[in-house]
Design a protein around this motif. Sequence first.
Motif, short mmCIF file in Angstrom:
data_model
loop_
_atom_site.label_atom_id
_atom_site.label_comp_id
_atom_site.label_asym_id
_atom_site.label_seq_id
_atom_site.Cartn_x
_atom_site.Cartn_y
_atom_site.Cartn_z
N VAL A 7 1.62 -7.62 -4.25
CA VAL A 7 -0.16 -7.37 -4.20
C VAL A 7 -0.05 -9.59 -3.56
O VAL A 7 0.91 -9.95 -4.32
N VAL A 14 -6.94 -10.83 -6.98
CA VAL A 14 -6.14 -9.95 -5.85
C VAL A 14 -6.58 -10.33 -4.18
O VAL A 14 -7.59 -10.20 -4.34
N LEU A 37 4.04 -2.66 -10.23
CA LEU A 37 3.07 -3.84 -11.11
C LEU A 37 1.66 -2.76 -10.37
O LEU A 37 1.07 -1.36 -10.35
N ARG A 39 -3.11 -2.85 -12.71
CA ARG A 39 -3.91 -3.68 -13.25
C ARG A 39 -3.43 -3.15 -14.93
O ARG A 39 -3.22 -2.20 -15.34
N SER A 316 -5.93 1.59 -18.16
CA SER A 316 -6.64 0.90 -17.26
C SER A 316 -8.10 0.94 -17.35
O SER A 316 -8.95 0.76 -17.46
N LEU A 330 -6.22 -1.50 -8.44
CA LEU A 330 -6.19 -2.61 -7.58
C LEU A 330 -6.46 -2.83 -6.90
O LEU A 330 -6.09 -1.83 -5.34
N ALA A 336 -7.08 -10.80 -11.26
CA ALA A 336 -5.31 -10.83 -10.98
C ALA A 336 -4.70 -10.70 -12.56
O ALA A 336 -4.25 -11.29 -12.80
N ASP A 337 -5.41 -9.70 -12.64
CA ASP A 337 -5.38 -8.78 -14.61
C ASP A 337 -4.12 -7.73 -14.75
O ASP A 337 -5.01 -6.92 -13.54
N LEU A 338 -2.43 -7.96 -14.20
CA LEU A 338 -1.81 -7.08 -14.02
C LEU A 338 -0.36 -6.77 -14.94
O LEU A 338 -0.32 -7.96 -15.48
#
Length: 374
Positions: A7, A14, A37, A39, A316, A330, A336-338
């Motif tokens: 990502v 993102v 990876l 969300r 999520s 994603l 970009a909350d990962l």
Amino acid sequence: MLRRRHVLVANGRVTAVSATPIQAPSGSLTVDGPGVLARGFVDTHIHGRSGFDVMRPGDVAPLSLELLSQGVIGFLPTVVSAPPNELAAALSAANGDPRGARVLGIHAEGPFLSPDQPGMFPPDAFRDYDRALWRDMQAAAASPIRLMTVAAERLTPTQIDELRADGVTLSLGHTNATLDQALAAFDSGVNRVTHAFNAMRGFHHRAPGVVGALLDRGEIDAELILDGLHVARAPARILAATRTTGRIVLVSDSVPPAACPPGDYPWAGRRLRVDNDSIRLPTGRLAGSALTLDAAVRRAVDWLGRSPAAALHMASEAPRASVGLDPGGLRPGAAADLVLLDPHLHPRLTIVGGAVRWRQNNEQRCANAASGAD
Ligand SMILES: [Zn+2]
């Protein structure tokens, strides 16, 4: 099976997602090693943890920092039914820390609830629908009240319409509704159930109640506390068999004494007793959970037999969709909350708005290794 994903992030968003490594500009964050990876998680039902209490002004900020270690990037601080001045004080102070998980709105668990199904709460603060009180709650709230737990039998279809017109998602809970009352509420636009099976009429084949209505209507979003105490594994699996992954919303419903040493703690007008695996009233009744959302995800794999990808979805995308937040997955353009998780789904790194906000330290890694892969 979970696929490796690469990502690229810029300006908190993102910008690219790929199965193969992406040529990243120099100086950008690269994360390597085995893992996945995803969300970040969203907890739509949480009252507190580690002594922090959503009802106590000033506590939501440290709670927002505390939740990062669970892979939680956003949450709905959940207020309980309380006298109007206490409720207003809690609503007006529901602000997160800018370095913590995001406050994505507020969940009001009441006060239009049934005294016949109070759960652990003293029912004196429960009341009939009161438009003026609802207006006062909205006016006080520091963040939109996005979700409200209601008893179906407290609301008419017109009142359901009024609340929904204000942009609040309604969720049946602390309700003694019959099957017909629950189905009528669903037909009027209620599309969610709070902690399925708990604080509602139990399932009987001639009087199936909210549980029966929920099992019959797979399109309704169902909160599930997957701690093995609030719902036994078999009914959790039965619930899961009636709906898609996107309709199962994992929640912690954790309470302020969660993660505190064994002992007695006052909360919400009750004395709660923490032992090693549960939080109960002195009568033995369960009083909220000590669950973390990442543990719920691992259990969704072990107990519900769902794939890791499906289990991650339940913490999520499903919670986001259930309260009208972007459930788009994603993809380029998403915030970009990962969360980066190890192969056993323990969080290693939590990223909010493109910034690393939490990183697993050696001590935690060794504790996980010593306990085996949970
Ligand atoms: Zn609750």
